[in-house]
Motif scaffolding. Structure first.
Motif, PDB file in Angstrom:
ATOM      1  N   ASN A  46       0.820  -1.213   0.000  1.00 30.06           N
ATOM      2  CA  ASN A  46       0.000   0.000   0.000  1.00 30.06           C
ATOM      3  C   ASN A  46       0.857   1.267   0.000  1.00 30.06           C
ATOM      4  O   ASN A  46       0.544   2.232  -0.692  1.00 30.06           O
ATOM      5  N   ILE A  47       1.933   1.268   0.769  1.00 36.54           N
ATOM      6  CA  ILE A  47       2.760   2.477   0.817  1.00 36.54           C
ATOM      7  C   ILE A  47       3.380   2.763  -0.549  1.00 36.54           C
ATOM      8  O   ILE A  47       3.489   3.915  -0.962  1.00 36.54           O
ATOM      9  N   ASP A  48       3.741   1.715  -1.293  1.00 37.30           N
ATOM     10  CA  ASP A  48       4.294   1.924  -2.628  1.00 37.30           C
ATOM     11  C   ASP A  48       3.229   2.461  -3.582  1.00 37.30           C
ATOM     12  O   ASP A  48       3.521   3.307  -4.427  1.00 37.30           O
ATOM     13  N   LEU A  49       2.010   1.975  -3.446  1.00 36.18           N
ATOM     14  CA  LEU A  49       0.907   2.533  -4.237  1.00 36.18           C
ATOM     15  C   LEU A  49       0.712   4.004  -3.910  1.00 36.18           C
ATOM     16  O   LEU A  49       0.519   4.832  -4.803  1.00 36.18           O
ATOM     17  N   MET A  50       0.760   4.341  -2.633  1.00 36.72           N
ATOM     18  CA  MET A  50       0.600   5.740  -2.223  1.00 36.72           C
ATOM     19  C   MET A  50       1.721   6.615  -2.792  1.00 36.72           C
ATOM     20  O   MET A  50       1.470   7.719  -3.258  1.00 36.72           O
ATOM     21  N   GLU A  91       6.744  10.496   2.390  1.00 38.17           N
ATOM     22  CA  GLU A  91       6.718  11.880   2.868  1.00 38.17           C
ATOM     23  C   GLU A  91       7.066  12.846   1.739  1.00 38.17           C
ATOM     24  O   GLU A  91       6.434  13.897   1.590  1.00 38.17           O
ATOM     25  N   ALA A  92       8.056  12.499   0.931  1.00 42.96           N
ATOM     26  CA  ALA A  92       8.442  13.353  -0.203  1.00 42.96           C
ATOM     27  C   ALA A  92       7.293  13.449  -1.208  1.00 42.96           C
ATOM     28  O   ALA A  92       6.995  14.532  -1.718  1.00 42.96           O
ATOM     29  N   ALA A  93       6.627  12.338  -1.490  1.00 43.47           N
ATOM     30  CA  ALA A  93       5.493  12.348  -2.423  1.00 43.47           C
ATOM     31  C   ALA A  93       4.342  13.161  -1.860  1.00 43.47           C
ATOM     32  O   ALA A  93       3.675  13.896  -2.591  1.00 43.47           O
ATOM     33  N   ARG A  94       4.101  13.054  -0.566  1.00 48.66           N
ATOM     34  CA  ARG A  94       3.024  13.805   0.069  1.00 48.66           C
ATOM     35  C   ARG A  94       3.280  15.317  -0.027  1.00 48.66           C
ATOM     36  O   ARG A  94       2.381  16.092  -0.290  1.00 48.66           O
ATOM     37  N   ARG A  95       4.531  15.697   0.176  1.00 44.08           N
ATOM     38  CA  ARG A  95       4.876  17.122   0.070  1.00 44.08           C
ATOM     39  C   ARG A  95       4.777  17.621  -1.370  1.00 44.08           C
ATOM     40  O   ARG A  95       4.353  18.745  -1.612  1.00 44.08           O
ATOM     41  N   ALA A  96       5.152  16.781  -2.320  1.00 46.00           N
ATOM     42  CA  ALA A  96       5.130  17.172  -3.733  1.00 46.00           C
ATOM     43  C   ALA A  96       3.714  17.241  -4.292  1.00 46.00           C
ATOM     44  O   ALA A  96       3.441  18.004  -5.211  1.00 46.00           O
ATOM     45  N   HIS A  97       2.819  16.426  -3.745  1.00 46.43           N
ATOM     46  CA  HIS A  97       1.428  16.356  -4.240  1.00 46.43           C
ATOM     47  C   HIS A  97       0.461  16.398  -3.068  1.00 46.43           C
ATOM     48  O   HIS A  97      -0.159  15.384  -2.742  1.00 46.43           O
ATOM     49  N   GLN A 143       3.567   6.082  -5.509  1.00 42.17           N
ATOM     50  CA  GLN A 143       3.523   6.177  -6.963  1.00 42.17           C
ATOM     51  C   GLN A 143       2.210   6.727  -7.513  1.00 42.17           C
ATOM     52  O   GLN A 143       2.213   7.473  -8.486  1.00 42.17           O
ATOM     53  N   ALA A 144       1.100   6.329  -6.925  1.00 48.36           N
ATOM     54  CA  ALA A 144      -0.206   6.660  -7.515  1.00 48.36           C
ATOM     55  C   ALA A 144      -1.029   7.634  -6.683  1.00 48.36           C
ATOM     56  O   ALA A 144      -2.013   8.181  -7.173  1.00 48.36           O
ATOM     57  N   GLY A 145      -0.655   7.813  -5.418  1.00 48.50           N
ATOM     58  CA  GLY A 145      -1.414   8.726  -4.569  1.00 48.50           C
ATOM     59  C   GLY A 145      -2.672   8.115  -3.983  1.00 48.50           C
ATOM     60  O   GLY A 145      -3.490   8.816  -3.397  1.00 48.50           O
ATOM     61  N   PHE A 146      -2.841   6.812  -4.133  1.00 47.10           N
ATOM     62  CA  PHE A 146      -3.950   6.104  -3.495  1.00 47.10           C
ATOM     63  C   PHE A 146      -3.517   4.665  -3.264  1.00 47.10           C
ATOM     64  O   PHE A 146      -2.546   4.197  -3.864  1.00 47.10           O
ATOM     65  N   CYS A 147      -4.252   3.987  -2.381  1.00 47.76           N
ATOM     66  CA  CYS A 147      -3.942   2.587  -2.090  1.00 47.76           C
ATOM     67  C   CYS A 147      -5.240   1.818  -1.876  1.00 47.76           C
ATOM     68  O   CYS A 147      -6.333   2.342  -2.070  1.00 47.76           O
ATOM     69  N   ARG A 148      -5.123   0.594  -1.460  1.00 46.25           N
ATOM     70  CA  ARG A 148      -6.300  -0.240  -1.215  1.00 46.25           C
ATOM     71  C   ARG A 148      -7.203   0.382  -0.139  1.00 46.25           C
ATOM     72  O   ARG A 148      -8.421   0.317  -0.238  1.00 46.25           O
ATOM     73  N   PRO A 153      12.384   2.481   6.310  1.00 45.05           N
ATOM     74  CA  PRO A 153      12.691   3.917   6.398  1.00 45.05           C
ATOM     75  C   PRO A 153      12.710   4.585   5.015  1.00 45.05           C
ATOM     76  O   PRO A 153      12.274   5.720   4.865  1.00 45.05           O
ATOM     77  N   GLU A 154      13.192   3.858   4.009  1.00 45.10           N
ATOM     78  CA  GLU A 154      13.223   4.404   2.651  1.00 45.10           C
ATOM     79  C   GLU A 154      11.812   4.635   2.116  1.00 45.10           C
ATOM     80  O   GLU A 154      11.547   5.661   1.480  1.00 45.10           O
ATOM     81  N   GLN A 155      10.906   3.688   2.356  1.00 42.27           N
ATOM     82  CA  GLN A 155       9.513   3.852   1.920  1.00 42.27           C
ATOM     83  C   GLN A 155       8.867   5.037   2.628  1.00 42.27           C
ATOM     84  O   GLN A 155       8.153   5.812   2.008  1.00 42.27           O
TER      85      GLN A 155
END
Length: 97
Positions: free
Chosen positions: A27-31, A90-96, A33-38, A83-85
């Motif tokens: 789910n975190i990888d979906l979030m 966090e970076a994706a959340r800030r960017a979008h 890359q795509a901004g949503f998850c299951r 930690p990398e995920q």
């Protein structure tokens, strides 16, 4: 209109089936890359049911998406985020936002 609803429903069912098969995709990888998850999808499902006058609740909505109770799916398929995920999330959340 009826055809459109049928097509959308078929696409939704296919997406859910695909996500059930791809338990390797977290789910975190979906979030990231795509901004949503299951979980997002289950929330949207729950909201749609409530809007249609048939409240189903969070647990039932998640089971509709995961194909099993969420705690069971989580125990079987969802390891702790690395930690990398978490940093990428966090970076994706800030960017979008």
């Amino acid at each position: 209109m009826t055809d459109t609803i049928a097509f959308e429903a078929a696409a939704f069912r296919r997406l859910v089936a695909h996500l059930r098969q791809r338990t390797d995709v977290q789910n975190i990888d979906l979030m990231i890359q795509a901004g949503f998850c299951r979980n997002c999808l289950s929330t949207w499902y729950e909201e749609a049911a409530a809007a249609a006058g048939t409240p189903i609740g969070k647990d039932a909505a998640r089971e509709a998406i995961y194909g099993m109770p969420f705690p069971e799916w989580k125990a079987k398929y969802q390891p702790e985020a690395t930690p990398e995920q978490l940093a990428a999330f966090e970076a994706a959340r800030r960017a979008h936002p």
